[in-house]
Motif scaffolding. Sequence first.
Motif, short mmCIF file in Angstrom:
data_model
loop_
_atom_site.label_atom_id
_atom_site.label_comp_id
_atom_site.label_asym_id
_atom_site.label_seq_id
_atom_site.Cartn_x
_atom_site.Cartn_y
_atom_site.Cartn_z
N VAL A 17 25.60 80.12 59.23
CA VAL A 17 24.94 79.70 57.63
C VAL A 17 25.96 79.98 56.66
O VAL A 17 26.30 81.29 56.53
N VAL A 19 25.95 79.99 52.68
CA VAL A 19 24.88 79.90 51.60
C VAL A 19 25.67 79.55 50.44
O VAL A 19 26.46 80.39 49.90
N ASP A 51 23.24 76.26 53.40
CA ASP A 51 22.00 76.35 52.64
C ASP A 51 22.34 76.00 51.10
O ASP A 51 23.01 76.71 50.41
N ARG A 85 20.19 72.85 54.66
CA ARG A 85 19.04 73.67 54.75
C ARG A 85 18.45 73.52 53.35
O ARG A 85 19.51 73.95 52.24
N ASP A 86 17.30 73.44 53.11
CA ASP A 86 16.34 73.38 51.93
C ASP A 86 17.15 72.55 50.79
O ASP A 86 17.23 73.15 49.53
#
Length: 128
Positions: A17, A19, A51, A85-86
Amino acid sequence: MNPSGVYRLVDAATPAVIVLSGPVTRDEVPGLCDDVRELLAVTGAGAVVCDVGGLGPGPPGLAAVDLLARLELAARRAGGRIRLRDPDPALRSLLRLVGLRLQVEGEIEEREPALGVEEEVEPGQPAV
């Protein structure tokens, strides 16, 4: 790794991931692309999760689209993909508007529609 692209690796079964937090500057984009390529090489996974929930205040702009397009290109050149993501609904709308189809975590991957290809047939036979 650069300041905006904090990434973590949980285990081999879980995708890595990255971010993305705060507005990302143009100077940070090459480093983030390097991070994506490195994570794909190290994990051997087919995707890196990005993310994007904290990409910045206000509505997303073309800078976010440019960033995600470059990350996807870097991932594809390394034999993988990115998965969002998101994502903010406004970001998703903007990505669709510019024609950038990125996979979103938790959704079934969209495929390009098949092109209408006709095979050559003998005279008198109907086209397939």
